[in-house]
Design a protein around this motif. Structure first.
Motif, PDB file in Angstrom:
ATOM      1  N   ARG A   1       0.830  -1.206   0.000  1.00  0.00           N
ATOM      2  CA  ARG A   1       0.000   0.000   0.000  1.00  0.00           C
ATOM      3  C   ARG A   1       0.865   1.256   0.000  1.00  0.00           C
ATOM      4  N   LEU A   2       1.920   1.244   0.785  1.00  0.00           N
ATOM      5  CA  LEU A   2       2.811   2.396   0.826  1.00  0.00           C
ATOM      6  C   LEU A   2       3.482   2.601  -0.526  1.00  0.00           C
TER       7      LEU A   2
ATOM      8  N   VAL B   1       0.225  -7.293  -5.555  1.00  0.00           N
ATOM      9  CA  VAL B   1      -0.096  -5.955  -6.050  1.00  0.00           C
ATOM     10  C   VAL B   1      -1.571  -5.878  -6.450  1.00  0.00           C
ATOM     11  N   ARG B   2      -2.050  -6.894  -7.151  1.00  0.00           N
ATOM     12  CA  ARG B   2      -3.448  -6.887  -7.591  1.00  0.00           C
ATOM     13  C   ARG B   2      -4.407  -6.796  -6.408  1.00  0.00           C
TER      14      ARG B   2
ATOM     15  N   LYS C   1      -6.979  -3.753  -5.565  1.00  0.00           N
ATOM     16  CA  LYS C   1      -8.400  -4.064  -5.417  1.00  0.00           C
ATOM     17  C   LYS C   1      -8.940  -3.493  -4.109  1.00  0.00           C
ATOM     18  N   ARG C   2      -8.166  -3.620  -3.040  1.00  0.00           N
ATOM     19  CA  ARG C   2      -8.603  -3.091  -1.736  1.00  0.00           C
ATOM     20  C   ARG C   2      -8.666  -1.568  -1.759  1.00  0.00           C
ATOM     21  N   LEU C   3      -7.673  -0.934  -2.350  1.00  0.00           N
ATOM     22  CA  LEU C   3      -7.652   0.531  -2.401  1.00  0.00           C
ATOM     23  C   LEU C   3      -8.838   1.073  -3.199  1.00  0.00           C
ATOM     24  N   VAL C   4      -9.184   0.385  -4.267  1.00  0.00           N
ATOM     25  CA  VAL C   4     -10.338   0.800  -5.070  1.00  0.00           C
ATOM     26  C   VAL C   4     -11.627   0.561  -4.287  1.00  0.00           C
ATOM     27  N   ALA C   5     -11.719  -0.594  -3.609  1.00  0.00           N
ATOM     28  CA  ALA C   5     -12.915  -0.915  -2.827  1.00  0.00           C
ATOM     29  C   ALA C   5     -13.114   0.073  -1.688  1.00  0.00           C
ATOM     30  N   GLU C   6     -12.014   0.590  -1.132  1.00  0.00           N
ATOM     31  CA  GLU C   6     -12.092   1.564  -0.047  1.00  0.00           C
ATOM     32  C   GLU C   6     -12.404   2.964  -0.544  1.00  0.00           C
ATOM     33  N   GLY C   7     -12.431   3.141  -1.845  1.00  0.00           N
ATOM     34  CA  GLY C   7     -12.729   4.450  -2.406  1.00  0.00           C
ATOM     35  C   GLY C   7     -11.552   5.399  -2.419  1.00  0.00           C
TER      36      GLY C   7
END
Length: 281
Positions: free
Chosen positions: A10-11, A42-43, A47-53
């Motif tokens: 994430r960083l 990475v995928r 996916k998590r960053l997109v899901a978190e908005g």
């Protein structure tokens, strides 16, 4: 060869954010690979960053472009004031005035969350516990502590004191007090690690690196610098063993960072954030 710093996926995404708020997925996967991260890792992170908005995604795979919904640099941004003060100390521009700044608090259990937050703020600002509920700093941080105490709603439970003759038990010599109160060996070890990594990085730069390799090295160097500086109480040189590895490590970091920055045609926002922080160096 110095040990490479561990960098969360994430960083890394945040570190590769460009000035226009985008992250090139091809670049992300390439740098991640050099850091030992798998494509699947990475995928899942994307996916998590997109899901978190936090990001939106245009396209798929390595041809995708991630776009930050809001400023996502907080995770990798240096504390500009903290870093600049460190370089001012290194240059002899912030000598110690001989004053100890003390903070005592007795926040009730019913406000435990606020009490813990106040304690964390004191530690982040470089203060250290002398005994239960009593913290000391060699730097003038009273205004910052007061602002945080007011924000947390516990200002009435905090006392502010200054002293020029602090004594803990039988110890009253300032340098001995600093060695007794702060874990100087641990702080020095982190800076020695930074210095070793900066020296290794400088040698790599001399041999020539691709743009992806330079980006990877920049992310690693920033992570190592952050680990050395957080937490660092930035004790005045008058209270530290000399020569102190912190000033040496920061000089090597600045030299290496300048060399990295000079030949990057399209640098991520990470470069500007650190340029701003070390601008007094």
């Amino acid at each position: 060869m110095s040990e490479r710093p561990e960098i969360p996926t994430r960083l890394l995404v945040h570190a590769l954010l460009r000035e226009d708020g985008t992250v090139d997925a091809g670049e992300l996967y390439a740098v991640a690979g050099l850091l030992g991260m798998s494509d699947q890792q990475v995928r899942l992170c994307v996916k998590r960053l997109v899901a978190e908005g936090r990001f939106t995604q245009e396209g798929r795979g390595r041809k995708a472009v991630l776009r930050a919904v809001a400023d996502a640099t907080g995770a990798i941004a240096p504390d500009v004031g903290h870093v600049r003060y460190a370089y001012r100390q290194d240059q002899g521009l912030a000598p110690w005035n001989g004053t100890w700044y003390l903070f005592a608090f007795a926040v009730p259990e019913s406000l435990r969350t606020a009490r813990d937050a106040l304690r964390e703020s004191l530690l982040h600002l470089g203060a250290a516990p002398v005994q239960g509920g009593l913290y000391v700093s060699a730097n003038p941080i009273a205004e910052l502590v007061e602002a945080q105490a007011r924000h947390l709603g516990v200002i009435d439970s905090v006392s502010f004191l200054t002293s020029t003759d602090l004594r803990v038990g039988d110890i009253d010599d300032p340098r001995r007090l600093a060695a007794e109160i702060w874990p100087l060996d641990e702080i020095a070890a982190r800076h020695e690690r930074l210095a070793a990594f900066a020296r290794t990085s400088a040698e790599q730069l001399k041999r020539g690196l691709s743009e992806v390799e330079r980006l990877t090295l920049a992310v690693e160097l920033a992570a190592e610098f952050s680990r050395a500086m957080t937490p660092d109480p930035l004790l005045p040189p008058e209270l530290l063993p000399q020569p102190w590895p912190g000033s040496h490590a920061r000089r090597l970091f600045h030299e290496c960072w300048t060399a990295l920055r000079a030949d990057s045609p399209s640098p991520p926002r990470l470069f500007r954030l650190y340029d701003d922080a070390v601008s007094v160096a």
